[in-house]
Scaffold this motif. Structure first.
Motif, PDB file in Angstrom:
ATOM      1  N   VAL A  82       0.876  -1.170   0.000  1.00  0.00           N
ATOM      2  CA  VAL A  82       0.000   0.000   0.000  1.00  0.00           C
ATOM      3  C   VAL A  82       0.914   1.221   0.000  1.00  0.00           C
ATOM      4  O   VAL A  82       1.310   1.732   1.049  1.00  0.00           O
ATOM      5  CB  VAL A  82      -0.941  -0.005   1.216  1.00  0.00           C
ATOM      6  N   SER A  83       1.256   1.676  -1.192  1.00  0.00           N
ATOM      7  CA  SER A  83       2.230   2.763  -1.340  1.00  0.00           C
ATOM      8  C   SER A  83       1.566   4.110  -1.548  1.00  0.00           C
ATOM      9  O   SER A  83       2.236   5.148  -1.499  1.00  0.00           O
ATOM     10  CB  SER A  83       3.167   2.467  -2.521  1.00  0.00           C
ATOM     11  N   GLY A  84       0.244   4.113  -1.791  1.00  0.00           N
ATOM     12  CA  GLY A  84      -0.448   5.370  -2.051  1.00  0.00           C
ATOM     13  C   GLY A  84      -0.151   5.889  -3.453  1.00  0.00           C
ATOM     14  O   GLY A  84       0.808   5.461  -4.101  1.00  0.00           O
ATOM     15  N   VAL A  85      -0.996   6.795  -3.906  1.00  0.00           N
ATOM     16  CA  VAL A  85      -0.815   7.432  -5.214  1.00  0.00           C
ATOM     17  C   VAL A  85      -0.981   8.938  -5.062  1.00  0.00           C
ATOM     18  O   VAL A  85      -1.939   9.414  -4.438  1.00  0.00           O
ATOM     19  CB  VAL A  85      -1.834   6.909  -6.252  1.00  0.00           C
ATOM     20  N   LEU A  86      -0.045   9.669  -5.649  1.00  0.00           N
ATOM     21  CA  LEU A  86      -0.157  11.123  -5.780  1.00  0.00           C
ATOM     22  C   LEU A  86      -0.461  11.450  -7.230  1.00  0.00           C
ATOM     23  O   LEU A  86       0.264  11.007  -8.137  1.00  0.00           O
ATOM     24  CB  LEU A  86       1.153  11.804  -5.398  1.00  0.00           C
ATOM     25  N   ALA A 118      -3.553  15.442  -5.645  1.00  0.00           N
ATOM     26  CA  ALA A 118      -4.548  14.620  -4.955  1.00  0.00           C
ATOM     27  C   ALA A 118      -3.819  13.394  -4.427  1.00  0.00           C
ATOM     28  O   ALA A 118      -3.044  12.773  -5.152  1.00  0.00           O
ATOM     29  CB  ALA A 118      -5.653  14.206  -5.919  1.00  0.00           C
ATOM     30  N   PHE A 119      -4.072  13.060  -3.170  1.00  0.00           N
ATOM     31  CA  PHE A 119      -3.396  11.925  -2.551  1.00  0.00           C
ATOM     32  C   PHE A 119      -4.428  10.879  -2.168  1.00  0.00           C
ATOM     33  O   PHE A 119      -5.419  11.171  -1.494  1.00  0.00           O
ATOM     34  CB  PHE A 119      -2.622  12.369  -1.309  1.00  0.00           C
ATOM     35  N   PHE A 120      -4.174   9.647  -2.627  1.00  0.00           N
ATOM     36  CA  PHE A 120      -5.049   8.511  -2.344  1.00  0.00           C
ATOM     37  C   PHE A 120      -4.225   7.480  -1.559  1.00  0.00           C
ATOM     38  O   PHE A 120      -3.547   6.633  -2.157  1.00  0.00           O
ATOM     39  CB  PHE A 120      -5.587   7.922  -3.641  1.00  0.00           C
ATOM     40  N   PRO A 121      -4.249   7.549  -0.227  1.00  0.00           N
ATOM     41  CA  PRO A 121      -3.327   6.745   0.574  1.00  0.00           C
ATOM     42  C   PRO A 121      -3.580   5.248   0.540  1.00  0.00           C
ATOM     43  O   PRO A 121      -2.687   4.463   0.879  1.00  0.00           O
ATOM     44  CB  PRO A 121      -3.537   7.298   1.989  1.00  0.00           C
ATOM     45  N   ASP A 122      -4.778   4.823   0.140  1.00  0.00           N
ATOM     46  CA  ASP A 122      -5.105   3.398   0.181  1.00  0.00           C
ATOM     47  C   ASP A 122      -4.818   2.670  -1.130  1.00  0.00           C
ATOM     48  O   ASP A 122      -4.912   1.441  -1.185  1.00  0.00           O
ATOM     49  CB  ASP A 122      -6.579   3.207   0.554  1.00  0.00           C
ATOM     50  N   ASP A 123      -4.468   3.397  -2.184  1.00  0.00           N
ATOM     51  CA  ASP A 123      -4.105   2.739  -3.438  1.00  0.00           C
ATOM     52  C   ASP A 123      -2.780   2.003  -3.259  1.00  0.00           C
ATOM     53  O   ASP A 123      -1.942   2.379  -2.428  1.00  0.00           O
ATOM     54  CB  ASP A 123      -4.026   3.755  -4.576  1.00  0.00           C
ATOM     55  N   ALA A 124      -2.587   0.965  -4.059  1.00  0.00           N
ATOM     56  CA  ALA A 124      -1.488   0.040  -3.791  1.00  0.00           C
ATOM     57  C   ALA A 124      -0.874  -0.456  -5.099  1.00  0.00           C
ATOM     58  O   ALA A 124      -1.158   0.069  -6.183  1.00  0.00           O
ATOM     59  CB  ALA A 124      -2.001  -1.132  -2.951  1.00  0.00           C
TER      60      ALA A 124
END
Length: 352
Positions: free
Chosen positions: A90-94, A143-149
């Motif tokens: 789970v590395s997150g996406v920016l 935009a930061f999506f911390p749960d994307d992996a």
């Protein structure tokens, strides 16, 4: 119950495992080497929220986040069964904005996702760089999506094939070219091969971009067409990037060990699998625009493959208009993300 599965990529192998777990017998038919096509050539993003950019469809948000949630337990299950770590992180996406219009779009994306109860943040440039210091100074916001992996697709396919090979209910036949479906009495009852037939209680079409080329597939089904995607692997030593970064010109996926996957083109080039000069130029320019430090990274390799695309971006999953034929194809950019959910959905459609 015996099921024939046409295609030995992630969809075919995952569906075979889901069926075997429910007590069925599955025969996976692969014309070449299992997992050698789009499955193992993908970037491996589980970008359930990042991939919703600009679409804002509530049904897709539910589907994608359900699919992402299945990955943690599945990765552990595969590791326990095979000893292979598929690289689930789970590395997150920016998603970064380099222009005012992009910033407004990202702000709207985040606002919509928050109304659905999803974790998403709209960040100024300072806060974005606190999460990933390597993003370009030109970024206005993110935009930061911390749960994307992410997962490592090539390792994933090895794990799936290993798990299938260990199952007493699954047989994998490499070099098995399907010449067509066997249809009797308006029902699919198996497939014709080069030298024999395989009769089955149900048949699953999981042949990716080649799905519409299988003789006997109903003409009423939406056509599955190939969209070529070129990718590049770079090597950072020591590793610097930590987070998946999307920009208008592409994306970068750090594996955590110095490898960085950069992509990708989207080309309607038929079944031509070349890596082109213009493709490489676009990918590398986009990667360096996202993270300028990648300009000093070592070039490792480049490759291309085909995403199976259906008009309207609606994958074909579950029962078809032809009784006895089930579908697991047409996932375009989100095949890895949707693989476990697709496998379970198809297995349920066949077995109840």
């Amino acid at each position: 119950m015996k099921i024939a599965i046409v295609g030995g990529g992630v969809m075919g192998c995952a569906t075979a495992l889901a069926l075997a777990a429910r007590g069925a017998e599955a025969v996976v038919l692969e014309r070449a080497v299992p997992g050698a096509e789009a499955s193992s050539a993908a970037a491996g993003m589980l970008g359930a929220q990042a991939e919703l950019h600009g679409r804002r469809r509530d049904d897709e948000a539910v589907l994608f986040t359900r699919a992402r949630a299945a990955w943690g337990p599945w990765a552990r299950e595969l590791r326990e069964a095979t000893g292979i770590d598929v690289g689930h992180r789970v590395s997150g996406v920016l998603r970064i904005a380099l222009a005012e219009a992009e910033r407004d779009d990202l702000a709207a994306d985040v606002s919509w996702q928050q109304t659905l109860g999803l974790r998403a943040s709209f960040l100024d440039s300072h806060d974005a760089r606190a999460i990933e210091p390597e993003i370009t100074p030109a970024a206005l916001a993110a935009a930061f999506f911390p749960d994307d992996a992410q997962v490592d697709p090539s390792v994933l396919l090895r794990a799936l094939v290993a798990a299938a090979a260990r199952s007493t209910r699954i047989k994998i036949r490499s070099g098995a070219t399907v010449q067509g479906l066997i249809v009797e009495g308006d029902r699919c009852v198996g497939v014709r091969l080069d030298d024999d037939e395989l009769r089955a209680d149900a048949t699953v079409l999981a042949a990716g971009s080649w799905s519409s080329l299988v003789p006997g597939v109903p003409a009423s089904l939406p056509a599955v067409r190939p969209v070529r995607g070129q990718l590049v692997m770079l090597d950072e030593r020591p590793p610097r990037l930590r987070t998946i970064v999307f920009g208008a010109g592409g994306y970068v996926v750090p594996r955590g060990d110095g490898r960085v996957i950069c992509g990708s083109t989207m080309e309607h080039a038929g079944f031509r699998k070349e890596v082109t000069a213009s493709g490489l130029n676009a990918i590398l320019s986009g990667a360096v625009a996202c993270a300028p430090s990648l300009g000093a990274a070592q070039f490792v390799s480049a490759w291309s493959n085909f995403r199976p695309h259906v008009e309207g971006d609606n994958p074909l999953i579950g029962a078809s208009s032809l009784p006895g034929l089930f579908l697991a194809t047409g996932h375009h950019r989100n095949g890895i993300l949707l693989s476990k959910l697709t496998a379970d959905t198809v297995a349920t459609a066949i077995l109840g």
